[in-house]
Design an enzyme around this catalytic site. Structure first.
Site, PDB file in Angstrom:
ATOM      1  CB  SER A   1     -10.188   3.030  -9.390  1.00 54.96           C
ATOM      2  OG  SER A   1     -10.285   2.901 -10.801  1.00 54.96           O
TER       3      SER A   1
ATOM      4  CG  HIS B   1     -10.202   4.618  -5.059  1.00 55.86           C
ATOM      5  ND1 HIS B   1      -9.882   3.293  -4.859  1.00 55.86           N
ATOM      6  CD2 HIS B   1     -11.147   4.642  -6.039  1.00 55.86           C
ATOM      7  CE1 HIS B   1     -10.600   2.556  -5.680  1.00 55.86           C
ATOM      8  NE2 HIS B   1     -11.367   3.350  -6.400  1.00 55.86           N
TER       9      HIS B   1
ATOM     10  CG  ASN C   1      -9.694  -1.109  -7.905  1.00 57.74           C
ATOM     11  OD1 ASN C   1     -10.527  -1.957  -8.207  1.00 57.74           O
ATOM     12  ND2 ASN C   1      -9.965   0.177  -7.918  1.00 57.74           N
TER      13      ASN C   1
ATOM     14  CD  GLU D   1      -7.902   1.944  -1.773  1.00 59.77           C
ATOM     15  OE1 GLU D   1      -7.331   0.892  -1.465  1.00 59.77           O
ATOM     16  OE2 GLU D   1      -8.120   2.276  -2.966  1.00 59.77           O
TER      17      GLU D   1
END
Length: 285
Positions: free
Chosen positions: A117, A138, A188, A150
């Site tokens: 992540s 991700h 993130n 992702e």
């Protein structure tokens, strides 16, 4: 692709394995311990039972998906997989070791993906014999439900690998978003500010964590920042925050908060330990 390998039988790995099996893929779920694998298989069964109870999954489809998942603590059983997704602990050295070992086991055409992540895909891929076949995938927790994935291109990742990775994500019924190999990628990086400002409000005594969560929910968020951290794991959240902070060379807006560190030291990690910002031993939040 027909066969998918997943390394790491924790929450994320189990969710990825379940999503893949439900989409029709044969799945090899790998971990270092048979005990972990047995627990993960039971947890996957419980997740499917919840879905069948809610009418979101038929019993026939659940049984078929269960039969597609095999578990193994041996890397050799991943050699026939066309895509192997690493979902191990968020440590660069661990992920690099996995990619290095996979290079000795899998075929030259196998795609290696990491569910990191926050860590650099390029750095993880550098341990593989062919970094060009490595990519970031991700997923978000819970992986079998959340739609967004992702797809992160490393420095050497080929167009063909990106195309095949995108096809896999679409086959899962999820939404692929292409992201560059920057710290925290897209989601993130945005989320660090969501959590960081919540910690500053709490640490400055401006509002309690309950009030902050309630206000965010009243403004349309499904969960407040502290509820979300309890779900993800406060230790996981801290690790990602530290990773992004370090990779941006100490950028102040990504600085971890002392409250995070103290809670991890006290092993108050959220739902998985029964207590975090909220107490899950007697009630559900």
């Amino acid at each position: 692709m027909q066969s998918i390998g997943v390394i790491g039988a924790g929450t994320m790995g189990s969710g990825i394995a379940l999503a893949s099996a439900l989409a029709g893929y044969d799945v090899v779920l790998n971990d270092i311990s048979d005990k972990f694998l047995q627990l993960a298989y039971r947890n996957i069964g419980e997740l499917m039972q919840k879905s069948t109870d809610k009418g979101k999954l038929s019993v026939a489809d659940a049984n078929a998906a269960a039969l597609r998942i095999t578990t193994s603590s041996h890397f050799e059983h991943l050699k026939t997989c066309e895509l192997v997704i690493e979902a191990a602990v968020e440590k660069l050295e661990t992920k690099q070791e996995i990619f290095s070992r996979l290079s000795d086991v899998c075929s030259e055409d196998t795609i290696f993906a990491t569910n990191t992540s926050s860590l650099a895909i390029t750095a993880i891929a550098s341990a593989a014999r062919k970094p060009a076949r490595c990519v970031g995938l991700h997923f978000f927790n819970p992986a079998h439900i959340m739609k967004l994935v992702e797809i992160v291109r490393g420095y050497d990742t080929t167009d063909d690998v990106m195309y095949r990775a995108e096809g896999y994500v679409k086959q899962l019924g999820k939404v692929p978003v292409l992201a560059k190999d920057t710290p925290g990628f897209i989601v993130n990086r945005v989320a660090r500010n969501f959590y960081g400002e919540a910690f500053r409000l709490l640490g400055d005594g401006i509002a309690t964590h309950e009030r902050i969560d309630n206000l965010m929910r009243s403004n349309g968020f499904a969960m407040g920042p502290f509820q979300l951290m309890d779900l993800i794991g406060i230790d996981v959240n801290l690790a990602v925050t530290e990773s992004v902070y370090d990779q941006f060379f100490g950028e102040p807006r990504f600085r971890p908060h002392l409250i995070q560190q103290k809670m991890v030291e006290a092993h108050l990690l959220g739902k998985k330990t029964g207590r975090g910002f909220y107490d899950y031993s007697e009630k559900k939040i």
